[in-house]
Each structure stands twice: as C-alpha cells, then as structure tokens.
Design an enzyme around this catalytic site. Structure first.
Site, PDB file in Angstrom:
ATOM      1  N   GLY A 115       0.836  -1.189   0.000  1.00 44.06           N
ATOM      2  CA  GLY A 115       0.000   0.000   0.000  1.00 44.06           C
ATOM      3  C   GLY A 115       0.873   1.241   0.000  1.00 44.06           C
ATOM      4  CB  CYS A 116       0.449   4.643  -1.360  1.00 44.56           C
ATOM      5  SG  CYS A 116      -1.182   5.158  -0.781  1.00 44.56           S
TER       6      CYS A 116
END
Length: 310
Positions: A115-116
């Site tokens: 995930g970012c």
C-alpha cells in the site's frame, strides 16, 4: 515467446497507470479481455489462466475472486489490493524491505503489492527496529499527506469537480482503524499497532509520510547520526534499490521537501531530522503514491519476477 501479462482491472486508476508504464515495452505481451466480454467471469478466468503474470488492480473481494479463478499452477500473481498483504503464501512486494526481498519476489508465485501509506514508514522504521535502535514495542505514530488520486476514481472525480473549492487538507482515518495498520505493523517489525493519521491534499498525486520519534524514554538513546547511518546502510546493501537517503543535515525547512517531488517515478527519498539535545527525531519519506506507492512498485515487482529490466 514473450511473457503474457494480464491486468485484471486495467481501467481503474492503478490499472491505467500500469498499462501506461508498460505501453512501450517490447519484452512482454499485454493481453486484455475484449470490451464486449469485460463483465463475463468466464472471460476473466480465461485470461487469468492464459497469463504468465496477472496483475490484480481490483477491490479486495474481487481480487480474492480472481485468485480463486486461477486453476493452473503456472500463472503468477501481483495483487495491488489490500486482500493478501499479510496473507500466508504471499511475498511482500516492497523490494527494499531487506537484502533478501528482491530474491524472494523474483522466485514468488504470489506477490502482494504494498500500500502507498505503509511504504514510507516501513522504509524508515524497519532498519531501526532490526538494528535494535528503536524497540519493537515503540508507540509509533504516522502522519502525512497524499494526493487525492490515492482515493480512487470517486475521490478523483469529486476533487476535480470541486476545483478550488476542494479541501486543501482533509484528515481521515479518524476512527483509528486504517486498513493499512496490519501491513505496517507486520513489515516494520512492530509488536503493537501504530496510530496512522493520514490526510488528503488538493493535488493529484505524490505524498509525504512522517514518523516522529520521542527517544528520551529509551534505555539507550540513539543519536540522529546513528539513525541516519543505519537507514543509509540498509538501503546501500540492497541491489537495485530505488530508495535514496538524503544527507544528514540540520535544517529548519527544505524547499524541495514537498509531496510532488517524485511524481511520475518509482523513486523514494528518505530523510532523517533530529535534535539530539531534545532526544527527538523525524523520519520522513517522499514518493509518488501512484508510483512507488502503487503502479511503479507493481512494475518493479513484475521485472523482478520475470528477470527483466524496465
């Protein structure tokens, strides 16, 4: 024969970015479900099983469904959703996690794209926890800001429709149940849940994450120089790392420290700021939420899995 790549969900934000990054590649073949068959489960299954690597750019439940549709033992998968990030049998697709991670990704059949939001905190915390400079039970807090593209198509449309009236700074995750907490805890090496306090800004893409450290209560207080050297040594030891560590220097502000600094790239830059007299430090990471935070990382993992250069 060229490896066949199927992007399941190629018309979403991440899928479009990946398709764009791969558009000029002549060392792979992109296969796509014909427009008239896009809603057919049987068509998805056909293309998933025809692919050498399937990249899933889907909501979590749809990603799980896609994996279940694969009936052979040859299709390898990169999942950009949250569905498999801490699941057994999946390797974590942050190549800079440690020096062995690129090899693990290269050999993996199932890779969970990061995930970012967790990537910056993981990049800065994991080396320190592994080295014992920060304890695993440290009460971590993560702050930061990301472009509105991180919220997917609906948020993009909402922000672009509002234009200048869109919120300049919109905190969220105020229920303290951010979906990336398990991922951050697992791969940073934490033994307790961190607090994640993210925010969206009125810009399309790019992000900054910040981990503040109150070091005074530790049994042994590391200096800022020690924190920086440990992080720098970590990334220097990883072949092909795209993470750069900024020089350790005192600064009140840096003009180039802004969330859009690495837009359109797969790069990440890490900073360590410290005040040793106060026994305090800040761990900062800057990267593109759609690059190193999503599509760029997926392409990096694809290249590792196929033994190809981008």
């Amino acid at each position: 024969m060229k490896p066949k790549i199927f992007i399941d969900g190629e018309h979403g934000t991440t899928g479009l970015q990946i398709r764009s990054l791969l558009a000029d590649r002549n060392d792979i073949e992109i296969i796509s479900v014909p427009t008239e068959r896009r809603k057919e489960t049987a068509a998805r299954a056909e293309f998933l099983n025809a692919a050498d690597v399937a990249i899933l750019c889907l909501p979590d439940d749809a990603a799980r469904e896609s994996v279940a549709l694969i009936s052979n033992d040859t299709t390898r998968v990169i999942d950009a959703s949250t569905a498999h990030r801490v699941a057994d049998g999946w390797d974590y697709g942050f190549a800079e996690l440690d020096r062995e991670q690129p090899k693990k990704i290269a050999a993996a059949k199932r890779v969970a794209n990061p995930g970012c939001w967790p990537q910056g905190p993981i990049a800065t915390l994991r080396p320190l926890i592994t080295a014992g400079l920060v304890p695993a039970d440290y009460p971590v807090t993560v702050n930061g800001i990301s472009g509105y593209s991180g919220g997917g198509r609906s948020m993009i449309e909402d922000y672009e429709a509002k234009g200048e009236d869109a919120p300049e700074f919109l905190p969220y995750g105020l229920s303290l149940q951010h979906k990336h907490v398990p991922e951050l805890r697992t791969y940073a090496g934490l033994s307790r849940d961190p607090i994640m306090q993210p925010a969206v800004g009125n810009f399309a893409q790019g992000m900054i994450t910040v981990v503040p450290l109150q070091l005074g209560g530790l049994e042994r207080v590391p200096s800022g120089a020690e924190l920086h050297a440990t992080i720098a040594d970590h990334f220097a030891a990883i072949p092909g790392s795209v993470v750069e560590v900024a020089p350790f220097e005192a600064a009140e502000r840096l003009p180039d420290l802004q969330p859009e600094q690495y837009n359109g790239t797969n790069r990440m830059k890490v900073y360590v700021f410290a005040n040793d007299k106060r026994a305090q430090a800040l761990l900062v990471a800057v990267y593109d939420n759609l690059g190193k935070g999503a599509s760029g990382a997926a392409v990096q993992n694809l290249d590792l899995m196929l033994g190809l250069g981008s």
